[in-house]
Design a protein around this motif. Sequence first.
Motif, mmCIF file in Angstrom:
data_model
loop_
_atom_site.group_PDB
_atom_site.id
_atom_site.type_symbol
_atom_site.label_atom_id
_atom_site.label_comp_id
_atom_site.label_asym_id
_atom_site.label_seq_id
_atom_site.Cartn_x
_atom_site.Cartn_y
_atom_site.Cartn_z
ATOM 1 N N SER A 44 0.829 -1.213 0.000
ATOM 2 C CA SER A 44 0.000 0.000 0.000
ATOM 3 C C SER A 44 0.858 1.256 0.000
ATOM 4 O O SER A 44 0.527 2.246 -0.651
ATOM 5 N N ILE A 56 -4.021 5.485 2.397
ATOM 6 C CA ILE A 56 -3.855 4.129 2.912
ATOM 7 C C ILE A 56 -4.973 3.864 3.901
ATOM 8 O O ILE A 56 -5.285 4.700 4.755
ATOM 9 N N TRP A 72 -4.739 -1.421 2.531
ATOM 10 C CA TRP A 72 -4.911 -1.280 1.097
ATOM 11 C C TRP A 72 -5.043 0.209 0.792
ATOM 12 O O TRP A 72 -4.949 1.038 1.691
ATOM 13 N N ASN A 73 -5.224 0.554 -0.456
ATOM 14 C CA ASN A 73 -5.333 1.956 -0.862
ATOM 15 C C ASN A 73 -6.775 2.307 -1.209
ATOM 16 O O ASN A 73 -7.529 1.453 -1.653
#
Length: 136
Positions: A44, A56, A72-73
């Motif tokens: 990320s 993020i 995750w993004n």
Amino acid sequence: MKSLPQNFMLLLREALTASWDKRTAYLEVEQVGNPALGQCYPTSRTVQHYYPETEIIKGKVWTGKTLDVHFWNGLRIGADWYHIDLTWQQFPTSSIIQEFVVIKNHEFNDSEATMQRCELLLKRVDSYLKARFEAA
């Protein structure tokens, strides 16, 4: 700023996958057939390096057996969030996100070991992409 090629996200995913190993994984975890395991946070951070407009996201994933922390993004466009998760495949197919928060203002508070994992992955991805673009 120079724009990224249209297929860059696919190339980035390829570079990430080729660059993962136990040295970039959380607690050097390894599992045969699951190269994304433990790679979510440095991944990320690497995605955010190339796509700085992403945030993020830190969440909890219920796998059916355990509740795991995951990163995750996310990309916010207007009121909508678009989630970009290049390590989701580490979880069983029936896994679900229980909750998540956006890490605000890049307040990561990373340990030295975590910073080293992130820097190593970014260095490897940069090298992989540079070689790909030079070969093209």
